[in-house]
Write a protein that holds these residues in place. Structure first.
Motif, mmCIF file in Angstrom:
data_model
loop_
_atom_site.group_PDB
_atom_site.id
_atom_site.type_symbol
_atom_site.label_atom_id
_atom_site.label_comp_id
_atom_site.label_asym_id
_atom_site.label_seq_id
_atom_site.Cartn_x
_atom_site.Cartn_y
_atom_site.Cartn_z
ATOM 1 N N VAL A 55 -14.058 -15.652 39.216
ATOM 2 C CA VAL A 55 -15.399 -14.903 38.883
ATOM 3 C C VAL A 55 -15.994 -15.695 37.578
ATOM 4 O O VAL A 55 -15.899 -15.934 36.768
ATOM 5 N N HIS A 56 -17.512 -14.564 38.366
ATOM 6 C CA HIS A 56 -18.042 -14.713 37.057
ATOM 7 C C HIS A 56 -18.131 -13.415 36.075
ATOM 8 O O HIS A 56 -18.008 -12.954 36.750
ATOM 9 N N VAL A 57 -18.303 -14.092 34.339
ATOM 10 C CA VAL A 57 -18.433 -13.304 33.670
ATOM 11 C C VAL A 57 -19.817 -12.981 33.607
ATOM 12 O O VAL A 57 -20.448 -13.901 33.152
ATOM 13 N N ARG A 58 -20.508 -12.007 32.935
ATOM 14 C CA ARG A 58 -21.686 -12.145 31.953
ATOM 15 C C ARG A 58 -21.877 -10.362 31.564
ATOM 16 O O ARG A 58 -21.392 -9.927 31.673
ATOM 17 N N GLU A 59 -22.260 -10.898 29.722
ATOM 18 C CA GLU A 59 -21.836 -10.292 28.854
ATOM 19 C C GLU A 59 -23.477 -9.475 28.720
ATOM 20 O O GLU A 59 -23.923 -10.040 29.194
ATOM 21 N N GLU A 60 -22.921 -8.610 28.736
ATOM 22 C CA GLU A 60 -23.859 -6.800 28.856
ATOM 23 C C GLU A 60 -23.666 -6.554 27.547
ATOM 24 O O GLU A 60 -22.972 -6.568 26.660
ATOM 25 N N PRO A 61 -25.000 -5.793 27.065
ATOM 26 C CA PRO A 61 -25.055 -5.079 25.650
ATOM 27 C C PRO A 61 -23.731 -4.034 25.378
ATOM 28 O O PRO A 61 -22.778 -4.259 24.521
ATOM 29 N N ASN A 62 -23.416 -3.868 26.775
ATOM 30 C CA ASN A 62 -21.993 -2.505 26.692
ATOM 31 C C ASN A 62 -21.447 -2.949 26.988
ATOM 32 O O ASN A 62 -20.153 -1.920 26.845
ATOM 33 N N ALA A 63 -20.860 -3.751 27.598
ATOM 34 C CA ALA A 63 -20.285 -3.815 28.218
ATOM 35 C C ALA A 63 -19.835 -5.471 29.012
ATOM 36 O O ALA A 63 -20.650 -6.234 28.600
ATOM 37 N N VAL A 64 -18.960 -6.213 29.293
ATOM 38 C CA VAL A 64 -18.510 -7.512 30.260
ATOM 39 C C VAL A 64 -19.021 -6.815 31.742
ATOM 40 O O VAL A 64 -17.687 -6.220 32.635
ATOM 41 N N ALA A 65 -19.167 -7.290 32.231
ATOM 42 C CA ALA A 65 -19.204 -7.333 33.400
ATOM 43 C C ALA A 65 -18.717 -8.675 34.958
ATOM 44 O O ALA A 65 -19.209 -9.464 34.096
ATOM 45 N N ILE A 66 -18.148 -8.375 35.530
ATOM 46 C CA ILE A 66 -17.127 -9.771 36.263
ATOM 47 C C ILE A 66 -17.873 -9.156 37.941
ATOM 48 O O ILE A 66 -17.786 -8.116 38.643
ATOM 49 N N PHE A 67 -17.897 -10.480 38.645
ATOM 50 C CA PHE A 67 -18.856 -10.662 39.625
ATOM 51 C C PHE A 67 -17.751 -11.425 40.587
ATOM 52 O O PHE A 67 -17.316 -12.439 39.837
ATOM 53 N N GLY A 68 -17.248 -11.275 42.199
ATOM 54 C CA GLY A 68 -16.941 -12.238 42.337
ATOM 55 C C GLY A 68 -17.825 -13.109 43.382
ATOM 56 O O GLY A 68 -16.984 -13.733 43.698
ATOM 57 N N GLY A 69 -18.704 -12.757 43.396
ATOM 58 C CA GLY A 69 -20.157 -13.889 43.764
ATOM 59 C C GLY A 69 -20.691 -13.760 42.383
ATOM 60 O O GLY A 69 -20.704 -13.253 41.459
ATOM 61 N N ASP A 70 -21.980 -14.317 42.850
ATOM 62 C CA ASP A 70 -22.823 -14.862 42.322
ATOM 63 C C ASP A 70 -23.820 -13.304 41.571
ATOM 64 O O ASP A 70 -24.118 -12.777 42.531
ATOM 65 N N PRO A 71 -23.852 -13.442 39.975
ATOM 66 C CA PRO A 71 -24.500 -12.509 39.963
ATOM 67 C C PRO A 71 -25.518 -12.312 39.576
ATOM 68 O O PRO A 71 -26.213 -13.340 40.239
ATOM 69 N N PRO A 72 -25.916 -10.907 40.372
ATOM 70 C CA PRO A 72 -27.268 -11.343 40.640
ATOM 71 C C PRO A 72 -27.775 -11.699 39.535
ATOM 72 O O PRO A 72 -28.529 -11.563 38.063
ATOM 73 N N GLY A 73 -29.816 -11.768 39.971
ATOM 74 C CA GLY A 73 -31.249 -11.802 38.713
ATOM 75 C C GLY A 73 -30.505 -12.929 37.979
ATOM 76 O O GLY A 73 -30.716 -13.254 36.534
#
Length: 354
Positions: free
Chosen positions: A336-354
């Motif tokens: 999975v792909h992981v993206r750090e956000e200001p208030n959460a940790v986002a997890i994506f099964g595919g490529d994260p948008p943007g």
């Protein structure tokens, strides 16, 4: 033909409970009619005790005659009946219907002025916090992190509502006051038992450890019992959940099942209660459910960013609050792909948008 009347222990409330159940079952024989009238006349408080019996089931009055609820009522009084000895007396007096009507009239008159407006007590836990509460009747309430339960006790009922999260209930036996736990539109009814109720975003999860409970669906004006069946088309398993069984029901206003039944599966008590000791154990669980549970302990919550992530299923043992271990496991197993956000940790099964 006459029906023997058990000799109960010297407990006036058990005596009142006996008469409430006995008169609900069928018209008693002449000898029993006489004994009922004599009992009513023996103590002015017996009318109030009958009132307690009536009120004890008002929490579930729309379905009090339903088969599983009657089973619980009968079981709650079984010990009083089983230990009884029988004896007979002659009948001389008014009929049982007249006696019961008189008692009902007195109950109505006496009860008109005794209702109290009660507010529930809320028990709540924060992120990462667990709490054990002993309630007024000796029952215990164990709350998972991020959970809230409202408790409303009165003379005739014990009514609890799981507003969010998960709680385990160890119920003190009291045949006069059913113990009901509501989660959304689902109701769990018990008299003395141990079970847990978890309210998730899309479902209500019930696990039974001891005793029996009935499950009710409140999506219709008249609550209906939820039938139970075994997994893998094993057929009906009865109307009451048995120890070491679990069931998952839809949350919100969705009916329990189009066929009026819910699937019962075996429960692993060790796994299902691991949260009480700070562990979260998952066995092929949908990732959204895993994230919802682990976020109860997370200062920085996880968020599923796409349908591919939401479709994943997870097995594993995690320390409560260790979101990093879950993220690392997902990266290793599913890339999975992981993206750090200001208030959460986002997890994506595919490529994260943007």
């Amino acid at each position: 033909m006459t029906t023997d009347r058990p000799h109960l222990a010297d407990d006036p409330f058990e005596e009142a409970a006996y008469w409430a159940v006995r008169l609900a079952e069928a018209p008693p024989a002449f000898a029993e009619q006489a004994r009922f009238e004599a009992w009513l006349n023996a103590d002015p408080l017996n009318i109030a005790r009958m009132e307690d019996i009536v009120r004890s089931w008002e929490a579930v009055e729309a379905h009090a005659a339903a088969e599983p609820i009657m089973e619980l009522r009968q079981a709650a009084l079984a010990s009083a009946r089983a230990s009884a000895t029988a004896h007979e007396r002659a009948w001389h007096g008014i009929g049982w219907r007249a006696a019961l009507a008189a008692a009902s009239l007195l109950i109505a008159v006496m009860g008109a002025g005794v209702w109290l407006i009660l507010q529930p007590t809320e028990y709540r836990t924060g992120i990462g916090e667990r709490r054990l509460v002993t309630l007024a009747d000796g029952s215990t309430l164990s709350l998972d992190a991020g959970s809230a339960v409202d408790v409303l006790y009165s003379r005739g009922q014990r009514e609890l509502t799981v507003e969010q999260g998960r709680a385990k209930f160890v119920v003190a036996k009291d045949p006069l006051r059913p113990f009901t736990v509501r989660a959304g539109s689902k109701l769990v009814v018990a008299t003395g038992t141990a079970f847990s109720v978890e309210r998730l975003r899309d479902s209500v999860h019930v696990v039974l450890y001891e005793g029996h409970v009935a499950l009710l669906d409140a999506t219709t004006p008249r609550y209906r019992p939820i039938g139970l069946r075994g997994a893998a088309d094993k057929g009906p398993v009865g109307r009451l959940l048995a120890p070491d069984q679990q069931v998952t029901l839809p949350a919100g206003d969705a009916p329990a099942d189009a066929t009026d039944v819910a699937v019962v599966t075996p429960a692993d008590p060790v796994r299902s209660l691991a949260w009480e000791s700070g562990q979260l154990i998952f066995n092929d669980e949908p990732l959204p459910r895993v994230v919802e549970r682990i976020n109860r302990y997370a200062d920085r919550p996880l968020r599923l960013g796409d349908d591919s992530a939401r479709a994943l299923r997870v097995s594993g043992v995690f320390r409560a609050g260790d979101t990093g271990a879950l993220v690392q496991g997902l990266q290793a197993a599913f890339h999975v792909h992981v993206r750090e956000e200001p208030n959460a940790v986002a997890i994506f099964g595919g490529d994260p948008p943007g």
